[in-house]
Write a protein that holds these residues in place. Sequence first.
Motif, mmCIF file in Angstrom:
data_model
loop_
_atom_site.group_PDB
_atom_site.id
_atom_site.type_symbol
_atom_site.label_atom_id
_atom_site.label_comp_id
_atom_site.label_asym_id
_atom_site.label_seq_id
_atom_site.Cartn_x
_atom_site.Cartn_y
_atom_site.Cartn_z
ATOM 1 N N UNK A 186 88.098 38.313 60.699
ATOM 2 C CA UNK A 186 88.610 39.323 59.761
ATOM 3 C C UNK A 186 89.938 38.879 59.155
ATOM 4 N N UNK A 187 90.807 38.310 59.993
ATOM 5 C CA UNK A 187 92.098 37.854 59.484
ATOM 6 C C UNK A 187 91.931 36.606 58.622
ATOM 7 N N UNK A 188 90.986 35.737 58.972
ATOM 8 C CA UNK A 188 90.692 34.592 58.108
ATOM 9 C C UNK A 188 90.343 35.058 56.696
ATOM 10 N N UNK A 189 89.463 36.037 56.616
ATOM 11 C CA UNK A 189 89.039 36.539 55.305
ATOM 12 C C UNK A 189 90.225 37.159 54.564
ATOM 13 N N UNK A 190 91.053 37.902 55.261
ATOM 14 C CA UNK A 190 92.218 38.518 54.614
ATOM 15 C C UNK A 190 93.152 37.459 54.054
ATOM 16 N N UNK A 191 93.256 36.319 54.756
ATOM 17 C CA UNK A 191 94.123 35.223 54.314
ATOM 18 C C UNK A 191 93.430 34.288 53.328
ATOM 19 N N UNK A 192 92.176 34.601 52.973
ATOM 20 C CA UNK A 192 91.450 33.756 52.029
ATOM 21 C C UNK A 192 90.966 32.457 52.633
ATOM 22 N N UNK A 193 90.634 32.479 53.935
ATOM 23 C CA UNK A 193 90.186 31.274 54.637
ATOM 24 C C UNK A 193 88.738 31.442 55.065
ATOM 25 N N UNK A 194 87.942 30.380 54.913
ATOM 26 C CA UNK A 194 86.553 30.419 55.337
ATOM 27 C C UNK A 194 85.682 29.592 54.419
ATOM 28 N N UNK A 195 84.442 29.334 54.803
ATOM 29 C CA UNK A 195 83.556 28.499 53.977
ATOM 30 C C UNK A 195 83.330 29.052 52.580
ATOM 31 N N UNK A 196 83.431 30.374 52.414
ATOM 32 C CA UNK A 196 83.187 30.994 51.111
ATOM 33 C C UNK A 196 84.456 31.595 50.525
ATOM 34 N N UNK A 197 85.610 31.189 51.054
ATOM 35 C CA UNK A 197 86.896 31.702 50.591
ATOM 36 C C UNK A 197 87.637 30.623 49.788
ATOM 37 N N UNK A 198 88.769 30.980 49.246
ATOM 38 C CA UNK A 198 89.538 30.041 48.426
ATOM 39 C C UNK A 198 89.980 28.816 49.224
ATOM 40 N N UNK A 199 90.413 29.056 50.467
ATOM 41 C CA UNK A 199 90.769 27.931 51.344
ATOM 42 C C UNK A 199 89.570 27.645 52.237
ATOM 43 N N UNK A 200 88.987 26.463 52.083
ATOM 44 C CA UNK A 200 87.746 26.131 52.780
ATOM 45 C C UNK A 200 88.023 25.676 54.213
ATOM 46 N N UNK A 201 87.672 26.497 55.168
ATOM 47 C CA UNK A 201 87.749 26.125 56.582
ATOM 48 C C UNK A 201 86.611 26.788 57.329
ATOM 49 N N UNK A 202 85.940 26.028 58.153
ATOM 50 C CA UNK A 202 84.860 26.550 58.986
ATOM 51 C C UNK A 202 85.383 26.791 60.391
#
Length: 217
Positions: free
Chosen positions: A163-179
């Motif tokens: 949830x916090x990853x998504x809020x920070x824009x992090x993740x495979x489908x977010x602006x910052x790509x991190x798995x």
Amino acid sequence: MNSSPAKALPIYEELKGKGMLVARISGSPIALALKDRMWEDGMGATSMGHRAYYLSPPQSCFTYYPIYTDCMGAIADWFKGNWKEARKPKVAYLTADNAMGKSIEIPEMQAYLEKIGYEFIGTQYVPLVPTSPPTTQLTWLKEKGADLALGVMINPGSQPTVKEMVRLGMGPFQAYKMTFGVASPGHAVVFADAMKELGDGYVCAGSFPSWMILRPA
């Protein structure tokens, strides 16, 4: 058996005296307290502990799932196989701040990650059950340029982390790509049911069933 390690041995002896043929162990603390005695007694057990202490020397306890480092290796292999950039991918541990989470921090695991082409950048710990979002840990990963984070967490840790990853824009489908990939205690089924689309891109290796949760094409 599901009790404290101090109580495990007398409970085991009592059950053995009643004719128990096979035991079931809830996790690593109980397994560590009992495994040598069970080996001496020729007593078999199934166990939810998944660590390498079962493998050498041989033991009479049998795990449900792969050991945690094997789960990490499987995710790392999958991610590296899909890596398209010329540079080395950067990997870090984002793991529970307890014995379970720290069990992946062995020289052999880091050596394997580097052998297959990763740059290892460090470790961040999240409480087993966070009382606040792990903003500091995730910000550190972002600043260090992590492409893949690996860890061992239960759902009460992985859900607020994602949830916090998504809020920070992090993740495979977010602006910052991190798995973010976890071992079997992160149970994909429980996670998917609770998180729905918010959990897109979460990776869990070793549980049944386990998969990468993807949004529809």
